[in-house]
Motif scaffolding. Structure first.
Motif, PDB file in Angstrom:
ATOM      1  N   ILE A   1       0.929  -1.211  -0.114  1.00 46.66           N
ATOM      2  CA  ILE A   1      -0.035   0.091   0.010  1.00 46.66           C
ATOM      3  C   ILE A   1       0.899   1.171  -0.004  1.00 46.66           C
ATOM      4  N   ALA A   2       1.954   1.046   0.556  1.00 47.03           N
ATOM      5  CA  ALA A   2       2.765   2.358   0.805  1.00 47.03           C
ATOM      6  C   ALA A   2       3.529   2.626  -0.791  1.00 47.03           C
ATOM      7  N   VAL A   3       3.734   1.381  -1.484  1.00 49.07           N
ATOM      8  CA  VAL A   3       4.420   1.708  -2.814  1.00 49.07           C
ATOM      9  C   VAL A   3       3.415   2.257  -3.501  1.00 49.07           C
ATOM     10  N   ARG A   4       2.209   1.712  -3.461  1.00 45.93           N
ATOM     11  CA  ARG A   4       0.960   2.405  -4.233  1.00 45.93           C
ATOM     12  C   ARG A   4       0.711   3.775  -3.997  1.00 45.93           C
ATOM     13  N   ASN A   5       0.776   4.198  -2.760  1.00 44.36           N
ATOM     14  CA  ASN A   5       0.484   5.506  -2.326  1.00 44.36           C
ATOM     15  C   ASN A   5       1.664   6.432  -2.978  1.00 44.36           C
TER      16      ASN A   5
ATOM     17  N   ALA B   1       3.286   6.004  -5.770  1.00 48.32           N
ATOM     18  CA  ALA B   1       2.991   5.939  -7.207  1.00 48.32           C
ATOM     19  C   ALA B   1       1.919   6.925  -7.454  1.00 48.32           C
ATOM     20  N   LYS B   2       0.722   6.948  -6.622  1.00 50.21           N
ATOM     21  CA  LYS B   2      -0.205   7.846  -6.746  1.00 50.21           C
ATOM     22  C   LYS B   2       0.198   9.397  -6.540  1.00 50.21           C
ATOM     23  N   SER B   3       1.049   9.658  -5.576  1.00 52.02           N
ATOM     24  CA  SER B   3       1.435  10.861  -5.310  1.00 52.02           C
ATOM     25  C   SER B   3       2.388  11.254  -6.394  1.00 52.02           C
ATOM     26  N   ASN B   4       3.104  10.300  -7.031  1.00 51.87           N
ATOM     27  CA  ASN B   4       4.059  11.050  -8.120  1.00 51.87           C
ATOM     28  C   ASN B   4       2.973  10.886  -9.446  1.00 51.87           C
ATOM     29  N   LYS B   5       1.694  10.924  -9.361  1.00 47.04           N
ATOM     30  CA  LYS B   5       0.749  10.766 -10.336  1.00 47.04           C
ATOM     31  C   LYS B   5       1.162   9.487 -11.367  1.00 47.04           C
ATOM     32  N   ASP B   6       1.503   8.439 -10.925  1.00 45.74           N
ATOM     33  CA  ASP B   6       2.005   7.337 -11.786  1.00 45.74           C
ATOM     34  C   ASP B   6       0.441   6.342 -11.497  1.00 45.74           C
ATOM     35  N   PHE B   7      -0.552   6.807 -12.401  1.00 47.71           N
ATOM     36  CA  PHE B   7      -1.704   6.137 -12.156  1.00 47.71           C
ATOM     37  C   PHE B   7      -1.509   4.685 -12.507  1.00 47.71           C
ATOM     38  N   THR B   8      -0.892   4.636 -13.655  1.00 51.05           N
ATOM     39  CA  THR B   8      -0.744   3.197 -14.306  1.00 51.05           C
ATOM     40  C   THR B   8      -0.204   2.181 -13.376  1.00 51.05           C
ATOM     41  N   THR B   9       0.893   2.462 -12.784  1.00 54.45           N
ATOM     42  CA  THR B   9       1.368   1.597 -11.599  1.00 54.45           C
ATOM     43  C   THR B   9       0.377   1.365 -10.516  1.00 54.45           C
ATOM     44  N   SER B  10      -0.265   2.445  -9.860  1.00 56.58           N
ATOM     45  CA  SER B  10      -1.341   2.406  -8.941  1.00 56.58           C
ATOM     46  C   SER B  10      -2.186   1.494  -9.278  1.00 56.58           C
ATOM     47  N   ASP B  11      -2.926   1.755 -10.642  1.00 54.70           N
ATOM     48  CA  ASP B  11      -3.842   0.736 -10.887  1.00 54.70           C
ATOM     49  C   ASP B  11      -3.601  -0.737 -11.201  1.00 54.70           C
ATOM     50  N   ARG B  12      -2.319  -0.761 -11.609  1.00 53.60           N
ATOM     51  CA  ARG B  12      -1.737  -2.135 -11.932  1.00 53.60           C
ATOM     52  C   ARG B  12      -1.692  -2.850 -10.643  1.00 53.60           C
TER      53      ARG B  12
END
Length: 492
Positions: A451-455, A457-468
């Motif tokens: 979850i921390a890695v995903r958060n 990614a979201k803060s860096n606007k890397d929504f592709t990684t977040s969604d994946r």
């Protein structure tokens, strides 16, 4: 404590109030495995079913003496010493001593039942450890006029027994049908009657497992073992005798006859039999190629299986059918049980994540009424399917409370935890094995890292990684939920 267990009594074909005969304990005897090969799934269903019964009686406060025997004597399961001794044959194939075979498969049996989370019995006697008791019982049967010796083998005189007792009381079969369906076996010329069965068998020279007795050097018949061990540890008459339904017509029928002939009393008040297993509607058997060993079911390494299932998911699957009902294995049924089991475990895990309210003006869930219904289900011949259906009423409420659609106080959450502990873990014997050997805490730590890695990614606007991350977790049965309080996860 007043208990009103409506147990199914095969002998009377009716439900009766359960009143233990032998205070201060309930005597429970279950026919255990013959340990010359891996335990098969039919055996497992029997032992899991009686584990449920054992657990519930303990929960109600009964002192239970649960006896489950190990058959390790080198006999065939029949009246005559014909063909290869199963233990000797296996020992030759594996180049081991017969008692090494016994030890190997006994340990394997215990390991399988450990995976299924069954409680150990109070006593687990072995047939070879009770030869003297079996010899003494045969002596008494002869003394009472129901046994006779021919060329070193001792037979039970069924024809004399039926003049005074109902030999078919357990199955309600007609004696004439039994006589007509009796196979012509070796030794018929020695018997007085076609239905007579061996109490003691004279061993051939090549027979490895043998013991001295007054009639010959030989070994006990199949049926005498359970009668001798049950009467030693539970008395001449006890409360419950169980096993698979395949044992009723011959093994248990003969147990009743020889116990009555020896002790002048029926051995058990209640006879409880688990039903057979089927696969896609066909009877499960090794010869049909549709039989599963437990490890094949766990790993999925069987031609009829699409994947493997955890031991607890399989236990849950077994509990979804009443022990007296046929249990049909199919990939669809196992998948559905696996999903149901995960929903149940997930609801228990969510109880620690629900935010309670300070006060609640309305009662949104009547846990007392549901608790009473759960006990009523178990009191009705251990009706686990009805119990599980009631539990999913609780699951729906827990999910609603987690989603903010129902409100609960701290005290309500603690009551729910206690309720689930009682019925899911203590009585049904289910625990969370979905998470692997690490357990819930280890997975939660791992999920917090993900979850921390995903958060990040979201803060860096890397929504592709977040969604994946979200989609791939969803694919393996883990759901993420974003809220104002952060991201929570649960199993689906």
């Amino acid at each position: 404590m007043e208990n009103n267990l409506a147990l199914y009594n095969t002998l009377t074909r009716k439900k009766e109030k359960f009143e233990p005969l032998n205070a201060p304990f309930v005597g429970l005897y279950v026919c255990g495995p013959t340990v010359y090969s891996d335990v098969h799934l039919g055996n497992c269903r029997t032992f899991v079913s009686f584990d449920l019964i054992f657990r519930y009686l303990l929960h109600l406060g009964y002192k239970v003496r649960y006896v489950r025997n190990i058959t390790d004597a080198g006999h065939l399961e029949g009246d005559r010493d014909e063909g290869d001794d199963k233990f000797a044959k296996k020992a030759k194939l594996e180049q081991l001593e017969p008692m090494e075979i016994v030890q190997k498969y006994t340990l394997g049996f215990h390991e399988v039942l450990r995976l299924f989370n069954t409680l150990p019995p109070s006593i687990e006697p072995t047939a070879t450890g009770h030869i003297s008791e079996q010899i003494e019982m045969v002596k008494q049967i002869i003394a009472n006029g129901y046994g006779y010796e021919r060329n070193g083998t001792v037979y039970f005189d069924v024809e004399k027994y039926v003049k005074e007792h109902d030999y078919t009381t357990l199955t309600n079969r007609k004696l004439e049908d039994l006589l007509n369906n009796t196979r012509e076996l070796g030794g018929q010329d020695e018997k007085r009657g076609r239905l007579d069965f061996a109490l003691w068998i004279k061993a051939k020279p090549e027979h490895i497992m043998r013991w001295p007795a007054p009639w010959s050097v030989g070994f006990p018949g199949w049926h005498i073992e359970c009668s001798a061990m049950s009467s030693k540890y539970l008395g001449a008459q006890f409360d419950i005798h169980g096993g698979g339904m395949d044992l009723a017509a011959t093994h248990h029928t003969n147990e009743i006859a020889q116990s009555q002939a020896c002790n002048h009393v029926q051995p058990a008040k209640y006879w409880m039999h688990t039903n057979m297993l089927t696969v896609n509607g066909a009877r499960m058997s090794k010869s049909a190629g549709n039989g599963f060993l437990p490890h094949e079911l766990f790993t999925g390494q069987h031609p009829l299986l699409q994947r493997g299932y955890s031991p607890m998911a399989v236990r849950f699957f077994m509990m979804q059918a009443h022990y007296r009902s046929t249990l049909d294995f199919s990939n669809d049924a196992l998948d559905a049980a696996d999903k149901g089991y995960k929903r149940l475990m997930n609801a228990i895990a969510l109880l620690d994540k629900i935010k309670p309210v300070a006060t609640s003006s309305t009662t949104e869930f009547d846990l007392d009424a549901l608790t009473n219904r759960c006990y009523a289900a178990m009191d009705d011949d251990f009706n686990s399917p009805v119990l599980i259906a009631e539990l999913f009423e609780v699951v729906r409420f827990i999910n609603a409370a987690y989603d903010g659609k129902a409100s609960v106080q701290v005290a309500d959450i603690e009551r729910l935890k206690s309720f689930m502990q009682t019925f899911v873990e203590d009585i049904l014997g289910l625990k969370d094995d979905v998470l692997g050997n690490g357990g819930t805490d280890s997975l939660d730590e791992l999920m917090q890292i993900i979850i921390a890695v995903r958060n990040e990614a979201k803060s860096n606007k890397d929504f592709t990684t977040s969604d994946r991350i979200r989609e791939e977790l969803q694919a393996v049965g883990i759901q993420l939920k974003d809220s104002k309080d952060g991201t929570l996860w649960n199993k689906i």
